[in-house]
Each structure stands twice: as structure tokens, then as C-alpha cells.
Design an enzyme around this catalytic site. Sequence first.
Site, PDB file in Angstrom:
ATOM      1  N   ASP A  51     -10.650 -22.958  56.732  1.00 38.44           N
ATOM      2  CA  ASP A  51      -9.291 -23.045  57.254  1.00 38.44           C
ATOM      3  C   ASP A  51      -8.958 -24.508  57.499  1.00 38.44           C
ATOM      4  O   ASP A  51      -9.839 -25.370  57.551  1.00 38.44           O
ATOM      5  CB  ASP A  51      -9.180 -22.247  58.553  1.00 38.44           C
ATOM      6  N   LYS A  52      -7.677 -24.812  57.633  1.00 33.96           N
ATOM      7  CA  LYS A  52      -7.278 -26.207  57.839  1.00 33.96           C
ATOM      8  C   LYS A  52      -7.156 -26.551  59.311  1.00 33.96           C
ATOM      9  O   LYS A  52      -7.888 -27.387  59.817  1.00 33.96           O
ATOM     10  CB  LYS A  52      -5.943 -26.491  57.129  1.00 33.96           C
TER      11      LYS A  52
END
Length: 455
Positions: A51-52
Site C-alpha cells: 500500500d502507499k
Amino acid sequence: MYTKSQPPAGLPICVTVTLALGVLRMARHQAIVKKLPAVETLGSTTVICSDKTGTLTQNEMTARSVYTLAFPSISFGLTGVGYDVSGVGVGTRKKNGGFLFRSASTERLEDDESDGRRVQRVTESSMEFKAISALFATASICNNASINNNHNNNNNNKHNNANNDNGEKSTMAMGQPTEIALLVGSAKASVPDPRPIYHRLQEIPFSSDRKRMEVRARPVGGAHTCAAFALAARRLPPSGDSNYPISPDGSLYFVKGMPESILGECRTHTAADGSAVPLTEVGKARALSQTRRMAACGLRVLAVAYGPSLECLTFAGIVGMEDPPREGVPESVAQLEKSGVKVLMVTGDSKETAVAIARRCGILEGSHSTSSDQEGDWTTFRRTSLLPEDSSEEEYLDLNSFHPIPHNPLDDVEYGAEFALSGSQLDAIGAHNLPDSIVGVKVFYRVAPRHKLAL
């Protein structure tokens, strides 16, 4: 005949000491695991989908850029770092505070003592303040975070900015980093939090599918906090069949979320005096262009709107928030790639934001810009006027009085198509074709939890 044997009494001690020594040796190589099967899993890993927000980035949002169609020729910026709001706003000179500034030269310049630049501050007497107050007041009402100035009491909250022991005031923030950043931005713009005088009637929380949040609220005393809200509460039905307002009780809907989704539901946008004017296709294209430009510089972009009903919303503007990569992430990605492990980014943000952060983290090899270039791009962008300095005030406020903007590859819809896929594109790919269809793709954007499960 049975033989009973007893293990040596010193065996548990020997095993414990041996394992402890082994852990110490592994710690010297920065490798500590709780369960041994995890080592086998890590050793057989060939792809990591990360995920960012909060994983590759610090998850500490800071509102940096603001845009409203009420003043389409300029963009606004916010100075300052962190969540401390005890020294921000008009007339403050605290080093770690901040304020709102604009890029057009219509008023006198003031010095920003934090870095010596001369910028044009937006104050309560500025002609842009009515539109700005509508934007940030909407972002504050459609918000569940809280920021309080408390005396330092050794609170260990992760968003507590207290850094002294002499009893000075500090800021304690609770909630989602995105919503905290909006509240801090409101304080920097000298827009007070309107929530204490509003009664919340309804809330539709943010979801990964809808990508928006809605709140319906009405003022407790009957008077709205800004002129834009008061005019919206008295708005009549567009058809003209009734002389009664759409919202008889004065309540309004306040919405924030993905710009594409919000703009699609808006019929009007805020004007310089706080009134609502029709939102044309030119205006939508202009707002989307600014959204892509902010996102291409690595900013997370949210749009806000308000109105008497969800079918009659007024577009207030967009806010770009900075969330820089964590320290050491580019080096870790490089080590994984060197070890033969592919790193992919899976995020709900826009393509431009995802691509910009992926380049800064080393997931994508930068052919257009480097990490430092990206940081400089958005700083330059927010201070660049889109009209000549000798333009008249009518051109300054006219949405159609723009000079052509040079083509930016990041604005192209097809930019990065070979290494980036959206959630909607994943939906169009059959499950049996998915492994072959995503070969070479390193960034997945605008995805929902079901897409992460499919990957």
C-alpha cells in the site's frame, strides 16, 4: 519392562541461551523474526504488493496547495510544517506556523520569516477570503478529526507535537491524517472551525467504492458561518416550480472526496462573493487539469462541495496534501529489486499521485523527473500565475480568459498506461486472464479491497 528417562536439568537453560545467542547474531544483521516459518515465507517471496499511504509514505499529511474556480487564474499555497496550530494564521510569526498565500500580485507583499521568501498572504480582508472560507469551512464540517491546544502533559499520542518540558502549549491531534491536515490548513487560512455551531443531522462515511464522504448539518443558532453557506441555504429549486428553498430548515450537505466524483455531482461553483454560478464544462476541465497537476507532483488531492441537496451541490475547490516517502524506502526497494523481488504499489489514490510517489520510492525508474525535481515542480507550480501581470481584474476573475498552458505528459490520460492500471480496468479483465494481463504493471491505482484480494 518399561524404562523411564528424564531429560537433563540443564537442557532448557542451554536451549534458551543458544536461541538467545542466535537472535543476537541475527539482530546484528537486522533480521529478527518471532516465528521461524516467516523466514521460509520471506525466502520464497518473489512479489511484494505494498500500500502507499502509511506504508511507503509517512502518513503525515500537510495541506500544501489550494485551488478554487472563483479565482481560476491563480493557485494558493500553504506554508508551515507539522500539526502545530498554536502559532498560525493572520499576524503570527511563529517559525513552525504557517499561513495561506497566493501567486497573483494584487496586494502588497509580506516577508515569510521562516525562509526569507516574499509571498502574498491572504488575510480576512483579501477579496479571495470568502471563497477560501467556504472551501475550508466545508472541509472542516465534513470532518471527524480534532485538534486541541493543550498544556504539555507528557501525552504520548503519536500526533502530539509537544517538544518541550516548560509548560508551553502544544497541539494534540486525533483522527485520520488526511482530515487532520484539512483542519490544520483551515487554521493556517484563518478560517475558524465551524463545527461547534453546527448540529450534525446525518453522515454517510467514506468508502473505498464511493470514494467520498457526506455530512448533513444545520447551524444551531440559524445563522451560517460564511456568506456562501447562507446563500446556498436560501437557494430555490432549479426548475423554478416552487418559491420555497430546497432546504426549509437551513441544513446543508457538505461533501469531500475524489475530485472526479465530486465534480460529476456539482451544478455550480463558488464565486468570488460567495454566490453560486453555473459550473460549465470549461470549469470542470480547468479543475480536473489542476487536480492532475497537483497529483503529478506527488500531492494527494481532495475536492470539497456543499449544497442544500446532493443533487444541487456547489463546487468549493480542491486541496492538495503532501505525504512524503518514509526515510529509507528507496533503499529498501532497491535492495529488494536487487534480490529478485518485485515491488508493486497498490493504492486508492489517483494515477498521477501514485506514479509520482512510485518514482520517488524507486518502484518506477524515473525517466521524466527525479525525487528532487518532483518536490521543486509543485513548489514552482503553486507560485506561477496563469495570467500576465498586466491583466485586468475582469480577466483575473474570468474563467475563459486563460492563456494556453504547455502540454504536460502527466496530463495525458494514456500516460503510464504500460505500467499502471486502475481498479476499473482490473474489473474488465477476466480472472483467468489476470496473471498475463498485469505482467509489467507496477502501479495499481483507484483500487478497492476486492482488487487487492484479486491481486
